[in-house]
Write an enzyme that holds these catalytic residues in place. Structure first.
Site, PDB file in Angstrom:
ATOM      1  N   LYS A  24      35.964-125.331-110.243  1.00 11.36           N
ATOM      2  CA  LYS A  24      36.472-125.781-111.537  1.00 11.36           C
ATOM      3  C   LYS A  24      35.413-125.684-112.630  1.00 11.36           C
ATOM      4  O   LYS A  24      35.738-125.454-113.800  1.00 11.36           O
ATOM      5  CB  LYS A  24      37.001-127.211-111.410  1.00 11.36           C
ATOM      6  CG  LYS A  24      38.282-127.324-110.582  1.00 11.36           C
ATOM      7  CD  LYS A  24      39.386-126.429-111.125  1.00 11.36           C
ATOM      8  CE  LYS A  24      40.739-126.736-110.506  1.00 11.36           C
ATOM      9  NZ  LYS A  24      41.791-125.819-110.998  1.00 11.36           N
ATOM     10  N   TYR A  53      35.572-127.538-104.594  1.00 11.04           N
ATOM     11  CA  TYR A  53      36.529-127.649-105.704  1.00 11.04           C
ATOM     12  C   TYR A  53      35.797-127.838-107.039  1.00 11.04           C
ATOM     13  O   TYR A  53      36.133-127.192-108.040  1.00 11.04           O
ATOM     14  CB  TYR A  53      37.452-128.834-105.421  1.00 11.04           C
ATOM     15  CG  TYR A  53      38.462-129.149-106.488  1.00 11.04           C
ATOM     16  CD1 TYR A  53      39.584-128.349-106.673  1.00 11.04           C
ATOM     17  CD2 TYR A  53      38.316-130.282-107.288  1.00 11.04           C
ATOM     18  CE1 TYR A  53      40.523-128.656-107.638  1.00 11.04           C
ATOM     19  CE2 TYR A  53      39.256-130.599-108.254  1.00 11.04           C
ATOM     20  CZ  TYR A  53      40.356-129.786-108.434  1.00 11.04           C
ATOM     21  OH  TYR A  53      41.280-130.099-109.389  1.00 11.04           O
TER      22      TYR A  53
END
Length: 304
Positions: free
Chosen positions: A175, A171
């Site tokens: 991002k 993640y």
């Protein structure tokens, strides 16, 4: 409805729940017409349902707004193309794209499977790239036809992408990649009337309320400010998606509770220049001296 987005058409991905739903409702409240995208998957990306997107559409319509649902997979070329086509077919135009869709598969790095890596990178990073690509192609064609748009893209990064987050290597990498994509898109697309910015929100969603239950909990006191309500992030997103934010592009904002912060990324810090090649020992000594005069990095989320 009238407001700062009256007359504009906004597409919001991942808008069936959480932040995306809050953004869609906020855009509608400011007069925008909406395409509400959601694949209807679970917090880990499993399953599909058209229900969440349609429920938000009905909520917007119940308050006098205009909205249509899109339940396609925006991390595919066909899904992203149909997302843009849905806006053009329903309203004849597209003004704002909010890339928000995503899910989590958290693991420590040594336990992180390749499938979990690929799935999270796909939905967050590819799921930003493809809608942006197809929307930008439409806007570029408009600009070349002499109809330069007042186009806006808001991408969704995270504090995990800016500082890192223990147990979220996939993640955090996705991002962080979204920030890089935002900077490149802003530089490439400005000539066509397209502004591209990113937000790093902190709010209560399905992805955060289980991992950070205590921090994300709603207040017990009636009438108390709910700092982690996802709607706290939406006013900034709506402004970034409006014509009012002229001249703002290539920026990253952190939004949490009642706070908005302009994030300042990598910039040169202390520097040493020998004017020739260093030996390893010299390089180490120089690096140690530079680090002694540098600001320490921010703490990684979840680090002990």
């Amino acid at each position: 409805m009238t407001g700062i987005c009256t007359g504009r058409v906004a597409v919001v991905t991942g808008a069936g729940r959480g932040l995306g739903r809050a953004h869609a409702l906020a855009f509608a409240a400011e007069g925008a017409r909406l395409v509400v995208n959601d694949l209807g998957v679970g917090p880990d990306g499993a399953g599909e349902s058209s229900g969440p997107a349609q429920e938000v559409v009905e909520e917007i319509r119940a308050h006098g707004g205009r909205a249509v649902a899109h339940a396609g997979d925006i991390a595919t070329a066909d899904g992203a193309a149909s997302l843009v086509a849905t806006a053009l077919d329903a309203y004849g135009r597209l003004d704002t794209l909010v890339n928000n869709a995503g899910f989590l598969r958290d693991r420590m790095l040594v336990n992180l499977g390749e499938d979990d890596w690929d799935a999270v990178i796909r939905v967050h990073l590819k799921g930003h790239f493809l809608p942006l690509k197809h929307a930008a192609a439409h806007w570029r064609a408009e600009a070349k036809a002499g109809r330069t748009p007042t186009a806006r893209v808001i991408n969704t990064s995270s504090g995990a992408g800016l500082l890192g987050s223990v147990g979220q290597g996939n993640y955090a990498a996705a991002k962080a990649g979204i920030v890089g994509l935002t900077l490149v898109a802003a530089a490439e697309l400005g000539r066509y009337g397209i502004q591209v910015n990113a937000v790093a929100p902190a709010a209560r969603t399905r992805m955060t309320e289980s991992a950070f239950a205590e921090t994300m909990a709603a207040p017990d006191e009636p009438g108390a400010f709910d700092a982690m309500a996802p709607g706290n992030v939406s006013p900034l997103v709506v402004w970034l998606g409006s014509a009012a934010c002229a001249g703002v592009t290539g920026r990253v904002f952190e939004a949490e509770a009642g706070r908005i912060t302009v994030m300042e990324g990598w910039r040169p810090g202390p520097t040493a220049d020998k004017g020739a090649r260093w030996t390893p020992a010299e390089a180490g000594e120089a690096a140690a001296t530079l680090l002694a005069g540098a600001r320490p990095p921010g703490p990684v989320y979840g680090a002990s």
